[in-house]
Write a protein that holds these residues in place. Structure first.
Motif, PDB file in Angstrom:
ATOM      1  N   ASP A 109      51.384  13.740  36.930  1.00 14.98           N
ATOM      2  CA  ASP A 109      52.394  14.554  37.602  1.00 14.98           C
ATOM      3  C   ASP A 109      53.762  14.169  37.050  1.00 14.98           C
ATOM      4  OD1 ASP A 109      53.864  16.138  39.276  1.00 14.98           O
ATOM      5  OD2 ASP A 109      53.207  15.195  41.144  1.00 14.98           O
ATOM      6  N   VAL A 110      53.918  14.403  35.749  1.00 22.18           N
ATOM      7  CA  VAL A 110      55.125  14.036  35.007  1.00 22.18           C
ATOM      8  C   VAL A 110      55.547  15.246  34.184  1.00 22.18           C
ATOM      9  CG1 VAL A 110      56.114  12.482  33.288  1.00 22.18           C
ATOM     10  CG2 VAL A 110      54.310  11.654  34.812  1.00 22.18           C
TER      11      VAL A 110
ATOM     12  N   TYR B 149      57.953   8.249  24.895  1.00 20.72           N
ATOM     13  CA  TYR B 149      58.032   9.655  25.248  1.00 20.72           C
ATOM     14  C   TYR B 149      56.830  10.074  26.084  1.00 20.72           C
ATOM     15  CZ  TYR B 149      61.677   9.920  21.686  1.00 20.72           C
ATOM     16  OH  TYR B 149      62.835   9.721  20.959  1.00 20.72           O
ATOM     17  N   ASN B 150      57.042  11.071  26.927  1.00 20.02           N
ATOM     18  CA  ASN B 150      55.967  11.673  27.696  1.00 20.02           C
ATOM     19  C   ASN B 150      55.814  13.124  27.254  1.00 20.02           C
ATOM     20  OD1 ASN B 150      54.677  10.050  30.059  1.00 20.02           O
ATOM     21  ND2 ASN B 150      56.824   9.411  30.028  1.00 20.02           N
ATOM     22  N   ALA B 151      54.729  13.407  26.573  1.00 17.77           N
ATOM     23  CA  ALA B 151      54.492  14.761  26.057  1.00 17.77           C
ATOM     24  C   ALA B 151      53.767  15.585  27.112  1.00 17.77           C
ATOM     25  CB  ALA B 151      53.659  14.696  24.782  1.00 17.77           C
ATOM     26  N   THR B 152      54.446  16.598  27.656  1.00 14.64           N
ATOM     27  CA  THR B 152      53.886  17.433  28.712  1.00 14.64           C
ATOM     28  C   THR B 152      53.996  18.908  28.344  1.00 14.64           C
ATOM     29  OG1 THR B 152      55.874  17.918  30.026  1.00 14.64           O
ATOM     30  CG2 THR B 152      54.877  15.736  30.302  1.00 14.64           C
ATOM     31  N   GLY B 153      53.275  19.716  29.103  1.00 17.05           N
ATOM     32  CA  GLY B 153      53.457  21.150  29.008  1.00 17.05           C
ATOM     33  C   GLY B 153      54.724  21.549  29.736  1.00 17.05           C
ATOM     34  N   PRO B 154      54.975  22.862  29.906  1.00 15.70           N
ATOM     35  CA  PRO B 154      56.220  23.327  30.507  1.00 15.70           C
ATOM     36  C   PRO B 154      56.244  23.299  32.030  1.00 15.70           C
ATOM     37  CG  PRO B 154      54.909  25.195  29.838  1.00 15.70           C
ATOM     38  CD  PRO B 154      54.164  23.986  29.364  1.00 15.70           C
ATOM     39  N   ALA B 155      55.102  23.004  32.674  1.00 17.49           N
ATOM     40  CA  ALA B 155      55.066  23.021  34.143  1.00 17.49           C
ATOM     41  C   ALA B 155      53.940  22.131  34.649  1.00 17.49           C
ATOM     42  CB  ALA B 155      54.855  24.447  34.652  1.00 17.49           C
ATOM     43  N   VAL B 156      54.148  21.608  35.851  1.00 16.45           N
ATOM     44  CA  VAL B 156      53.087  20.882  36.551  1.00 16.45           C
ATOM     45  C   VAL B 156      52.255  21.907  37.316  1.00 16.45           C
ATOM     46  CG1 VAL B 156      52.556  19.192  38.343  1.00 16.45           C
ATOM     47  CG2 VAL B 156      54.442  18.773  36.753  1.00 16.45           C
ATOM     48  N   ILE B 157      50.936  21.866  37.125  1.00 22.28           N
ATOM     49  CA  ILE B 157      50.031  22.839  37.738  1.00 22.28           C
ATOM     50  C   ILE B 157      49.114  22.141  38.729  1.00 22.28           C
ATOM     51  CG2 ILE B 157      48.294  24.616  37.284  1.00 22.28           C
ATOM     52  CD1 ILE B 157      50.952  25.214  35.983  1.00 22.28           C
ATOM     53  N   SER B 158      49.067  22.625  39.965  1.00 23.53           N
ATOM     54  CA  SER B 158      48.161  22.063  40.969  1.00 23.53           C
ATOM     55  C   SER B 158      46.781  22.691  40.829  1.00 23.53           C
ATOM     56  CB  SER B 158      48.701  22.333  42.372  1.00 23.53           C
ATOM     57  OG  SER B 158      48.622  23.728  42.668  1.00 23.53           O
ATOM     58  N   GLY B 159      45.805  22.124  41.535  1.00 25.27           N
ATOM     59  CA  GLY B 159      44.455  22.677  41.498  1.00 25.27           C
ATOM     60  C   GLY B 159      44.415  24.115  41.993  1.00 25.27           C
TER      61      GLY B 159
ATOM     62  N   GLY C 160      41.413  16.282  44.874  1.00 24.51           N
ATOM     63  CA  GLY C 160      42.635  16.422  45.660  1.00 24.51           C
ATOM     64  C   GLY C 160      43.495  17.506  45.055  1.00 24.51           C
ATOM     65  N   ASP C 161      44.806  17.393  45.224  1.00 17.84           N
ATOM     66  CA  ASP C 161      45.718  18.423  44.729  1.00 17.84           C
ATOM     67  C   ASP C 161      45.749  18.482  43.204  1.00 17.84           C
ATOM     68  OD1 ASP C 161      47.482  20.507  45.160  1.00 17.84           O
ATOM     69  OD2 ASP C 161      49.243  19.204  45.053  1.00 17.84           O
ATOM     70  N   GLU C 162      45.571  17.332  42.550  1.00 11.13           N
ATOM     71  CA  GLU C 162      45.475  17.266  41.094  1.00 11.13           C
ATOM     72  C   GLU C 162      46.617  17.977  40.369  1.00 11.13           C
ATOM     73  OE1 GLU C 162      40.654  16.638  40.595  1.00 11.13           O
ATOM     74  OE2 GLU C 162      41.651  18.236  39.487  1.00 11.13           O
ATOM     75  N   ARG C 163      47.828  17.454  40.528  1.00 10.67           N
ATOM     76  CA  ARG C 163      48.990  18.015  39.856  1.00 10.67           C
ATOM     77  C   ARG C 163      49.098  17.428  38.441  1.00 10.67           C
ATOM     78  NH1 ARG C 163      53.069  20.303  42.439  1.00 10.67           N
ATOM     79  NH2 ARG C 163      54.621  19.057  41.293  1.00 10.67           N
ATOM     80  N   VAL C 164      48.986  18.309  37.448  1.00 12.14           N
ATOM     81  CA  VAL C 164      48.926  17.886  36.049  1.00 12.14           C
ATOM     82  C   VAL C 164      49.808  18.799  35.198  1.00 12.14           C
ATOM     83  CG1 VAL C 164      47.418  17.503  34.058  1.00 12.14           C
ATOM     84  CG2 VAL C 164      46.551  17.074  36.380  1.00 12.14           C
ATOM     85  N   ALA C 165      50.561  18.208  34.272  1.00 12.42           N
ATOM     86  CA  ALA C 165      51.410  18.988  33.363  1.00 12.42           C
ATOM     87  C   ALA C 165      50.672  19.155  32.029  1.00 12.42           C
ATOM     88  CB  ALA C 165      52.752  18.305  33.154  1.00 12.42           C
ATOM     89  N   PHE C 166      49.625  19.947  32.034  1.00 18.65           N
ATOM     90  CA  PHE C 166      48.753  20.116  30.871  1.00 18.65           C
ATOM     91  C   PHE C 166      49.545  20.452  29.606  1.00 18.65           C
ATOM     92  CE2 PHE C 166      46.253  21.372  34.614  1.00 18.65           C
ATOM     93  CZ  PHE C 166      45.190  20.484  34.502  1.00 18.65           C
ATOM     94  N   VAL C 167      49.181  19.765  28.502  1.00 20.09           N
ATOM     95  CA  VAL C 167      49.843  20.005  27.224  1.00 20.09           C
ATOM     96  C   VAL C 167      48.791  20.429  26.207  1.00 20.09           C
ATOM     97  CG1 VAL C 167      49.630  17.591  26.454  1.00 20.09           C
ATOM     98  CG2 VAL C 167      51.432  19.044  25.499  1.00 20.09           C
TER      99      VAL C 167
END
Length: 281
Positions: free
Chosen positions: A255-256, A190-200, A160-167
């Motif tokens: 998607d966080v 805490y939620n450790a995320t990268g700087p942006a949510v990236i879609s597929g 699917g769209d697969e929105r992920v905030a890769f860290v």
């Protein structure tokens, strides 16, 4: 303080140890692993999540401890391991227990992959007097490896769209080290995320630009995914884990987006593009 890292010879544990060496001057560092011979430069202690008595010995005398889940993805195993680790830490009097968990953790039962994180979190909260939970988003490095192995096909696939905030693993380790060395984190999740949510689609566009090869994005079904992984020769338990992870991507577990990494580590996290470019180089 005497700070312990349980799972210190793993990919994440090793980077956390290095961060603590740099940041934790004046503190005693204890690296705990099934393979203590792989550890250099700090005190090494042998312990195995499947042998609780070894955990009691390894956790003795620690003021703070971070527990990193093992890589064992067999249904139900990691939940039992995490409970044993928490029990050992409580019994030996560890002052503050930090647990590595996963983004989107919620109630789950065996055989779900997320059961172990739910079980570990709940057991920690119920039994430890001082605790902190660090939920990590999906590793940017793991997705980069997937992209590099798929680039010859000219297309990236998802459910699917697969929105992920890769860290990135380095940024996650820096955040963990920052939390271990500072005050004011007891009872926090805490939620450790990268700087942006990236879609597929965005992922494919970034990969095309960085790799210099056109890559498209297609949505496939679970049966197609399983078939492709099977043809690649992967064992059943790994296929099940990948399918579940991809499914949680679509369900929004990852998607966080937060600023927790920068707040804990003191530096801005690397973008997915930067991680991909670095690995490609």
């Amino acid at each position: 303080m005497r700070i312990g890292v349980s799972g210190a010879s793993g990919n994440l544990g090793g980077v956390i140890v290095e961060e603590l060496k740099t940041r934790g001057v004046g503190h005693d560092l204890v690296a705990i692993s099934r393979s203590p011979d792989k550890i250099t430069g700090v005190e090494a202690r042998a312990a195995d999540y499947n042998q609780p008595d070894t955990l009691l010995q390894a956790y003795s005398g620690l003021d703070r401890l971070v527990i990193i889940p093992s890589a064992d993805m067999r249904p139900g195993v990691r939940g039992v391991q995490l409970k044993a680790a928490v029990d050992a830490a409580v019994k030996t009097g560890v002052g503050h227990i930090y647990l590595m968990s996963a983004a989107g953790t919620r109630e789950a039962a065996v055989p779900a992959l997320g059961e172990s994180y739910w079980t570990g979190e709940q057991h920690l909260i119920r039994n430890a007097s001082r605790w902190t939970i660090l939920r990590m988003n999906y590793y940017a490095e793991s997705m980069v490896d997937e992209i590099l192995s798929s680039q010859g096909q000219g297309v990236l696939a998802g459910l699917g769209d697969e929105r992920v905030a890769f860290v990135s693993r380095d940024d996650l380790a820096a955040a963990v080290a920052g939390a271990l060395l500072a005050e004011g984190h007891a009872g926090a999740i805490y939620n450790a995320t990268g700087p942006a949510v990236i879609s597929g689609t965005e992922r494919a566009a970034i990969a095309s630009e960085v790799l210099g090869k056109p890559l498209g994005w297609i949505v496939i079904g679970v049966d197609q995914l399983r078939e492709g992984l099977s043809q690649a020769g992967l064992p059943g338990e790994i296929i099940d884990a990948i399918v579940e992870i991809k499914t949680t991507f679509v369900q929004g577990y990852f998607d966080v987006l937060t600023t927790d990494v920068e707040r804990l580590s003191g530096r801005a996290p690397k973008s997915f593009r930067e991680v991909l470019a670095s690995r490609q180089a």
